[in-house]
Design a protein around this motif. Sequence first.
Motif: not given
Length: 259
Positions: A132-137, A171-183, A188-196
């Motif tokens: 999906l990141f490649k598609t957007i790029h 307390p509940e696990d932070t879930g996939r959303g938080a892990d995706f956003m923070e890691n 993925l963005a750093l691997g494709l885009f010039d400025q992050v």
Amino acid sequence: MAITGRFNTDSKALVNRINAHDKFGSKDINEWIFLNLELDKGLSIVDIGCGTGKQTIPMAETVGSLGSIIAVDVSNESLEILLSDSKKKNIEKNISILNCDLDNLDRHLSINKFDRALASFSIYYSKNPEGLFKTIHTALKAGGIFFFCGPSSKNNSELKEFIAAIKNSSPEDTGRGADFMENIGQRLALGLFDQVETSLFENPLMFNSPESLYSYWSSYNLYEEKFDDDFRKAASEHFRANKYFRTCKRVVGVKAVKQ
């Protein structure tokens, strides 16, 4: 009546959460999102996982008749609400809707088509985020901006602690959303885009009654029907001693620029 047992893709639950953030919060997440997008007249934008149009509608108003928005969502019900609201504001000509799974988006986006891409609380639901990141790029023009945002690991930590006390658990696990956003997403963005660049948004929520707190919880991912009565009781006890229940919407944003 509260919307119970409905979470990420249900339009009624989504509207309920958005309304709660607007009514009981003090900050506008759209201001932060649009600042990062560098929103302006005449831009072409793809709004990925647009939901009922919280960002789509004001973006369409801003880009005007010379701009365009493609609003993408897996929920046809949410898109119907978006389309209806756009007609009320006479901006439907600026918006094209696309009922599509995120992982099939590559079939619908043209190369070097868009000035901006937005994914607000959506992109981490992709089963193939790298693709999906490649598609957007590929779909962005040179100089284009991709901004995506979602929950931090500390999002609604106060509410999570309240629920944990009810359940007598951690307390509940932070879930996939938080892990995706923070890691994952940042990598993925750093691997494709010039400025992050990353940024944080916080919106304290001050609920003023047991009913308002229950309504929010019952349209949120942390809802469990078997604890319904316990939550209502705990909420009532809290408001007997306190005027408000405070939690905080904490959001991570990633701005990625294609040179």
